[in-house]
Design an enzyme around this catalytic site. Structure first.
Site, PDB file in Angstrom:
ATOM      1  N   TYR A 146      -3.493   7.831   9.268  1.00 20.55           N
ATOM      2  CA  TYR A 146      -4.003   7.788   7.890  1.00 20.55           C
ATOM      3  C   TYR A 146      -3.638   6.479   7.185  1.00 20.55           C
ATOM      4  CZ  TYR A 146      -4.660  12.790   8.646  1.00 20.55           C
ATOM      5  OH  TYR A 146      -5.046  14.016   9.149  1.00 20.55           O
ATOM      6  N   HIS A 445      -4.872   6.432  16.868  1.00 21.22           N
ATOM      7  CA  HIS A 445      -5.922   7.335  16.438  1.00 21.22           C
ATOM      8  C   HIS A 445      -6.017   7.393  14.931  1.00 21.22           C
ATOM      9  CE1 HIS A 445      -3.172  11.121  16.580  1.00 21.22           C
ATOM     10  NE2 HIS A 445      -2.921  10.364  15.573  1.00 21.22           N
ATOM     11  N   ARG A 527      -8.266  14.840   3.820  1.00 23.96           N
ATOM     12  CA  ARG A 527      -7.320  13.730   3.853  1.00 23.96           C
ATOM     13  C   ARG A 527      -7.967  12.651   4.703  1.00 23.96           C
ATOM     14  NH1 ARG A 527      -1.618  14.982   6.949  1.00 23.96           N
ATOM     15  NH2 ARG A 527      -0.581  12.994   6.648  1.00 23.96           N
TER      16      ARG A 527
HETATM   17  C1  LIG Z   1       0.156  12.376  17.321  1.00 21.24           C
HETATM   18  C2  LIG Z   1       0.222  12.686  15.845  1.00 21.24           C
HETATM   19  C3  LIG Z   1       0.239  14.013  15.433  1.00 21.24           C
HETATM   20  C4  LIG Z   1       0.280  14.330  14.066  1.00 21.24           C
HETATM   21  N1  LIG Z   1       0.303  15.643  13.694  1.00 21.24           N
HETATM   22  C5  LIG Z   1       0.344  15.983  12.389  1.00 21.24           C
HETATM   23  C6  LIG Z   1       0.428  17.350  11.983  1.00 21.24           C
HETATM   24  O1  LIG Z   1       0.553  18.258  12.802  1.00 21.24           O
HETATM   25  N2  LIG Z   1       0.390  17.621  10.661  1.00 21.24           N
HETATM   26  C7  LIG Z   1       0.313  16.651   9.728  1.00 21.24           C
HETATM   27  O2  LIG Z   1       0.289  16.960   8.534  1.00 21.24           O
HETATM   28  N3  LIG Z   1       0.266  15.353  10.086  1.00 21.24           N
HETATM   29  C8  LIG Z   1       0.287  14.984  11.375  1.00 21.24           C
HETATM   30  N4  LIG Z   1       0.264  13.649  11.735  1.00 21.24           N
HETATM   31  C9  LIG Z   1       0.121  12.614  10.693  1.00 21.24           C
HETATM   32  C10 LIG Z   1       1.443  12.050  10.135  1.00 21.24           C
HETATM   33  O3  LIG Z   1       2.226  11.511  11.181  1.00 21.24           O
HETATM   34  C11 LIG Z   1       2.267  13.069   9.348  1.00 21.24           C
HETATM   35  O4  LIG Z   1       1.482  13.699   8.369  1.00 21.24           O
HETATM   36  C12 LIG Z   1       3.485  12.436   8.668  1.00 21.24           C
HETATM   37  O5  LIG Z   1       4.342  13.450   8.206  1.00 21.24           O
HETATM   38  C13 LIG Z   1       3.102  11.537   7.475  1.00 21.24           C
HETATM   39  O6  LIG Z   1       4.009  10.482   7.359  1.00 21.24           O
HETATM   40  P1  LIG Z   1       5.337  10.533   6.458  1.00 21.24           P
HETATM   41  O7  LIG Z   1       5.751  11.944   6.369  1.00 21.24           O
HETATM   42  O8  LIG Z   1       6.274   9.551   7.014  1.00 21.24           O
HETATM   43  O9  LIG Z   1       4.814  10.142   5.029  1.00 21.24           O
HETATM   44  P2  LIG Z   1       4.719   8.692   4.374  1.00 21.24           P
HETATM   45  O10 LIG Z   1       4.011   7.793   5.322  1.00 21.24           O
HETATM   46  O11 LIG Z   1       6.019   8.257   3.869  1.00 21.24           O
HETATM   47  O12 LIG Z   1       3.788   9.015   3.129  1.00 21.24           O
HETATM   48  C14 LIG Z   1       2.533   9.581   3.221  1.00 21.24           C
HETATM   49  C15 LIG Z   1       1.709   9.208   1.991  1.00 21.24           C
HETATM   50  O13 LIG Z   1       2.295   9.750   0.809  1.00 21.24           O
HETATM   51  C16 LIG Z   1       2.677   8.720  -0.109  1.00 21.24           C
HETATM   52  N5  LIG Z   1       4.068   8.992  -0.495  1.00 21.24           N
HETATM   53  C17 LIG Z   1       5.081   9.195   0.371  1.00 21.24           C
HETATM   54  N6  LIG Z   1       6.205   9.444  -0.288  1.00 21.24           N
HETATM   55  C18 LIG Z   1       5.915   9.377  -1.592  1.00 21.24           C
HETATM   56  C19 LIG Z   1       6.690   9.563  -2.758  1.00 21.24           C
HETATM   57  N7  LIG Z   1       7.971   9.865  -2.668  1.00 21.24           N
HETATM   58  N8  LIG Z   1       6.087   9.449  -3.959  1.00 21.24           N
HETATM   59  C20 LIG Z   1       4.761   9.161  -4.033  1.00 21.24           C
HETATM   60  N9  LIG Z   1       3.977   8.983  -2.946  1.00 21.24           N
HETATM   61  C21 LIG Z   1       4.546   9.087  -1.741  1.00 21.24           C
HETATM   62  C22 LIG Z   1       2.609   7.416   0.667  1.00 21.24           C
HETATM   63  O14 LIG Z   1       2.212   6.353  -0.148  1.00 21.24           O
HETATM   64  C23 LIG Z   1       1.588   7.715   1.745  1.00 21.24           C
HETATM   65  O15 LIG Z   1       0.303   7.449   1.266  1.00 21.24           O
HETATM   66  C24 LIG Z   1       0.280  13.297  13.096  1.00 21.24           C
HETATM   67  C25 LIG Z   1       0.296  11.964  13.526  1.00 21.24           C
HETATM   68  C26 LIG Z   1       0.286  11.657  14.878  1.00 21.24           C
HETATM   69  C27 LIG Z   1       0.323  10.220  15.298  1.00 21.24           C
END
Ligand SMILES: Cc1cc2nc3c(=O)[nH]c(=O)nc-3n(C[C@H](O)[C@H](O)[C@H](O)COP(=O)(O)OP(=O)(O)OC[C@H]3O[C@@H](n4cnc5c(N)ncnc54)[C@H](O)[C@@H]3O)c2cc1C
Length: 605
Positions: A146, A445, A527
């Site tokens: 994303y 991806h 999303r």
């Molecule tokens: C193989 C694979 C499988 C995956 N499977 C899943 C799955 O099962 N379910 C799923 O949901 N996702 C999945 N993902 C997507 C992703 O990896 C996860 O959703 C992951 O938890 C998102 O990254 P993060 O938690 O580090 O959030 P971040 O990257 O830190 O943030 C996500 C977004 O929220 C905003 N943000 C973050 N923190 C704050 C804050 N404190 N205040 C305001 N805005 C903020 C950021 O600007 C960003 O746009 C997958 C990815 C891969 C590569």
């Protein structure tokens, strides 16, 4: 081996989850990790120039960033002039989107800072208003698929909250809730619960990969697998820094001395929480999260369906099982090919000239893996007698589909995904899903993730439409339906070779076509990737796009200087609107401008 019912994990709950020594965000310091040598993949070599945000010159940005370094401390602000190293899931770069779909040097920050607490966040926000520098908060930055850690506006300052704000502030074991900071990952929360001795009683809902932030994922409205799989629905209470630097707490947290901040979500008057998810209206610094009490027993199973057409009937059968809560979790209905991609690469199949897996070849693999054209993974919770009865009932219902086969853990070999599924559904983190990232070389991806009704008709039309369109563009359609009570997240993994610019361009064009195809039928995404957020936002167009007009009013009121995450979810501050920042597809974007090419700031220290 003992039967897998009751605990579903007789192997026990590990105290620690193995991970590579380097498991964190990186800004060009990968070389220090011996483990990293193997997977080092350079997207762009050094030296790179620092990108400049709109409205700035190299000189004004340098002055502004030096001011920030004075405020936060020299070591907590760094220029982004490092080589762009893609790393991998564990070593996630802060320099760019490692799963880039545009040029790797396109969505990049000018600098990164690491606030220590809410006060530092307030100071940074005030600094951004003073200098009019766009800022982009991340919790951990593993938003892979994303946009990763990348900002939407080139030259923004990334606030990596997770590095220093990673405390679990409280765990209320009686009420099964916790209060966390942005950097708390699923894996660290899980390990903390083990460490304080409540890990068997209180579970964390983990998504596919547990290195994400519990807060970041909930803010993105991500999904997992237990009854608490809708993560946003299970947060309870926020602390937020507004775009002008005030600190607010939502719900009962807005009352001095309340003991119910993590117990009652609403407080009094309007309920604000919703405007802080997938938005650019505030930086969340604390979040309450519900923990799932151990339900006292679990039965995990898989049903395999022999024909592609079985999707329709299966979803029709599953809908009442979900609404009546007979199936207790967020189950998953997955294409056999998507399931097989955990065990095989694309080249293990026979492909046609477009790179699409030939049906006969898929059949052979399905037979070898003993799965089906579709597979359904689900779980029922409770004591044995109850799960046995529920399982028999579900079997009877799905058994109406000819040729359906059912499996429990004792029926499948040790490497089978069903064992990992048992972990997900009991809140035990696993990295298994990373196996999928071998599908093509240099695999990245994007997710294409439309919402579907829990109906055979909607699921079937979406799946067939997406398959046709993706194959036209030379991509295998790898779909999974995550089934909620009344609707499904239809998540399609869009796998491409990020080193191949032609393939990236084709993937982006295809996903844009899919967004349009879906919008024409009233199907919208839950999303999307940064590069697609303008297009997706525009598809939410009822009453002449009334919702975006409303969003923009809120944006202008809360963020008069337009500093916080311009463009997130397609919401642009007034200074940016209509000035060519939106991405609609087909743009010729050059990664750097002439002024950028001239500057290099050197070290802040
Ligand atoms: C193989 C694979 C499988 C995956 N499977 C899943 C799955 O099962 N379910 C799923 O949901 N996702 C999945 N993902 C997507 C992703 O990896 C996860 O959703 C992951 O938890 C998102 O990254 P993060 O938690 O580090 O959030 P971040 O990257 O830190 O943030 C996500 C977004 O929220 C905003 N943000 C973050 N923190 C704050 C804050 N404190 N205040 C305001 N805005 C903020 C950021 O600007 C960003 O746009 C997958 C990815 C891969 C590569």
């Amino acid at each position: 081996m003992a039967p897998f019912v009751s605990t579903a994990v007789p192997e026990g709950r590990p105290k620690k989850i193995d991970r590579p020594p380097w498991h964190g965000s990186c800004l060009g310091q990968h070389e220090t990790s011996p483990w990293f040598e193997e997977s080092l993949r350079l997207a762009k070599e050094s030296p790179r120039k620092i990108p400049i945000p709109p409205g700035h010159t190299a000189q004004s940005l340098e002055v502004a960033l030096r001011d920030l370094a004075e405020i936060l401390g020299q070591q907590w602000v760094k220029f982004n002039d490092v080589p762009l190293i893609d790393g991998d899931y564990h070593a996630v770069p802060l320099s760019h989107d490692s799963y880039h779909i545009l040029d790797p040097d396109d969505l990049v920050p000018s600098a990164v800072c690491w606030p220590a607490d809410t006060e530092d966040v307030v100071k940074t926000v005030k600094w951004a208003n003073k200098w009019k520098v766009p800022i982009w908060p991340i919790s951990v930055g593993r938003n892979l698929g994303y946009g990763g850690s990348a900002p939407r506006v080139r030259g923004s300052l990334v606030l990596d909250l997770g590095r220093r704000m990673d405390r679990i502030l409280s765990v209320d074991t009686e009420n099964a809730v916790c209060l966390i900071e942005p950097g708390v990952q699923y894996v660290t929360l899980y390990e903390h619960l083990q460490e304080i001795g409540v890990g068997n009683d209180l579970w964390v809902d983990v998504p596919d990969l547990p290195g994400g932030s519990v807060m970041g994922n909930a803010l993105e409205r991500g999904v997992g697998y237990t009854p608490y799989g809708d993560h946003w629905a299970h947060h309870i209470g926020l602390e937020v820094v507004t775009p002008t630097g005030e600190v607010i707490r939502t719900g009962m947290g807005s009352m001095e001395g309340s003991e119910c901040w993590q117990l009652f979500p609403y407080g009094y008057g309007p309920h604000q929480d919703g405007i802080f998810s997938q938005s650019n209206y505030g930086i969340v610094t604390k979040m309450g999260m519900e923990l799932l009490p151990n339900p006292g027993g679990v039965r995990v199973f898989m049903a395999a369906f022999p024909r592609r057409e079985d999707l329709y009937q299966a979803i029709e059968i599953i809908r009442p099982l979900m609404i009546k809560k007979i199936i207790g979790n967020v189950p998953m209905f997955r294409l056999g090919l998507q399931d097989a991609s955990l065990y095989k690469t694309r080249d293990d199949f026979e492909l046609d000239e477009r790179g699409i897996v030939k049906p006969d070849s898929l059949k052979k693999v399905i037979e070898e893996l003993k799965t089906g054209e579709w597979v359904f993974y689900a779980v029922v919770y409770g004591p044995d007698e109850i799960t046995q009865a529920k399982y028999e009932y579900v079997k009877k219902q799905l058994g109406q589909i000819n040729g359906t086969k059912f499996y429990q853990r004792e029926d499948v070999p040790p490497e089978h995904y069903l064992h990992n599924y048992a972990h997900y559904t009991t809140g035990i983190p696993t990295w298994r899903e990373l196996d999928r990232m071998k599908w093509v070389p240099n695999a990245s991806h994007m997710f294409f993730a439309p919402v579907s009704a829990n109906s055979g008709q909607d699921a079937e039309r979406q799946s067939n439409m997406c398959k046709k369109r993706m194959e036209e563009y030379g991509f295998n359609c790898l779909d999974t339906f995550f089934i909620g009570t009344r609707a499904m997240h239809h998540v399609i993994s869009f796998m491409y070779n990020r080193k191949d610019a032609e393939e990236r361009t084709r993937a982006l064009a295809c996903i844009r076509a899919l967004i349009d195809d879906c919008a024409k039928l009233g199907i919208g995404e839950y999303r999307t990737h940064l590069a697609l957020q303008d297009q997706v936002a525009k598809t939410y167009n009822w009453n002449d796009g009334a919702i975006m007009k409303f969003n923009e009013k809120i944006k202008d009121a809360l963020d008069p200087n337009g500093i916080l995450q311009p463009g997130r979810s397609g919401i642009w501050p007034k200074e940016y609107r209509g000035k060519g920042f939106e991405l609609w597809g087909g743009e010729r974007r050059s990664a750097s401008t002439e002024s950028e090419a001239e500057i290099s700031f050197g070290s802040l220290a």
